[in-house]
Design an enzyme around this catalytic site. Structure first.
Site, short mmCIF file in Angstrom:
data_model
loop_
_atom_site.label_atom_id
_atom_site.label_comp_id
_atom_site.label_asym_id
_atom_site.label_seq_id
_atom_site.Cartn_x
_atom_site.Cartn_y
_atom_site.Cartn_z
CB ALA A 29 -0.92 -0.02 1.22
CG ASN A 30 -0.25 4.74 -1.59
OD1 ASN A 30 -0.95 5.57 -1.02
ND2 ASN A 30 -0.65 4.11 -2.70
NE ARG A 31 5.02 6.57 4.95
CZ ARG A 31 5.09 5.74 5.99
NH1 ARG A 31 4.04 5.62 6.79
NH2 ARG A 31 6.18 5.06 6.22
#
Ligand code: C5P
Length: 213
Positions: A29-31
């Protein structure tokens, strides 16, 4: 301007991160928090637009008057965008994962050596939409950059076929934060906006979209 300037317009917004599973219990995933995209969807709805918000996994409430479609992966987001067309405008705010893995059916087990996970390219949802047969009249992309923000955003506008790129300086605490510093890159040049709360970036962008439609 008038309160319901976008009445009768259908606008697509993508927001949030994507989750790309590597097995049934793990993902890449990412932030991205989804905050800027949700704020934009809400601001467009307040101007009277019919808004379809296609969101990756986030922990945000759906803005009033917005139709929300939840997805997990980039490929699901691409399909949901296709299914939601036609639209008068699209604002692609999602931080779409660039790659996916081949998710195993069973949980990957710890062993002698850690797994090597091969990654495959995801569809570029913005580029496909901007170059596709059902292109909305106004296509707006985002470009999160940590350096040479304007240069990268300007190149991205042409490369992806977007009308506008909102260039986003994420070198500070933007990801998940409350404020944003953006530059609006159009065919006419670059507008520098001061550091603003994400809600105010959303409000101004919605007004600009209403001007354009
Ligand atoms: O290439 P980059 O990820 O920097 O491009 C950012 C812009 O492209 C954003 O508007 C993002 O929503 C969109 N994008 C997309 N699909 C991808 C990658 C990015 O729609 N696979």
């Amino acid at each position: 301007g008038g309160a319901r300037r976008l009445a009768g317009k259908h606008i697509l917004v993508t927001a949030g991160p994507t989750h790309e599973p590597i097995d049934p219990v793990r993902y890449i995933a990412n932030r991205s928090s989804g905050r800027q995209g949700f704020a934009i969807a809400g601001a467009l709805a307040r101007l009277g637009a019919r808004v379809t918000l296609i969101s990756g996994p986030v922990t945000l409430a759906t803005p009033a008057g917005v139709t929300r479609i939840d997805v997990e992966t980039a490929r699901q987001m691409a399909d949901a965008v296709d299914a939601a067309l036609p639209a008068d405008a699209a604002v692609m705010v999602a931080a779409v994962g660039d790659w996916h893995a081949e998710a195993t059916a069973q949980k990957r087990k710890k062993g002698e050596t850690p797994p090597v996970i091969e990654l495959f390219e995801n569809p570029d949802i913005l580029a496909l939409l901007a170059r596709g047969p059902h292109r909305p009249g106004l296509v707006v992309g985002f470009a999160a950059e940590t350096e040479q923000v304007i240069e990268h955003a300007t190149a991205k506008r042409t490369r992806k076929g977007a009308d506008w790129i909102v260039a986003n300086d994420v070198s500070g605490d933007v990801m998940g934060g409350e404020a944003n510093t953006v530059h609006l890159v159009t065919a006419d040049g670059v507008e520098h906006w001061e550091r603003l709360p994400k809600a105010e970036v959303a409000r101004r962008l919605a007004e600009r979209i209403a001007d354009a439609l």
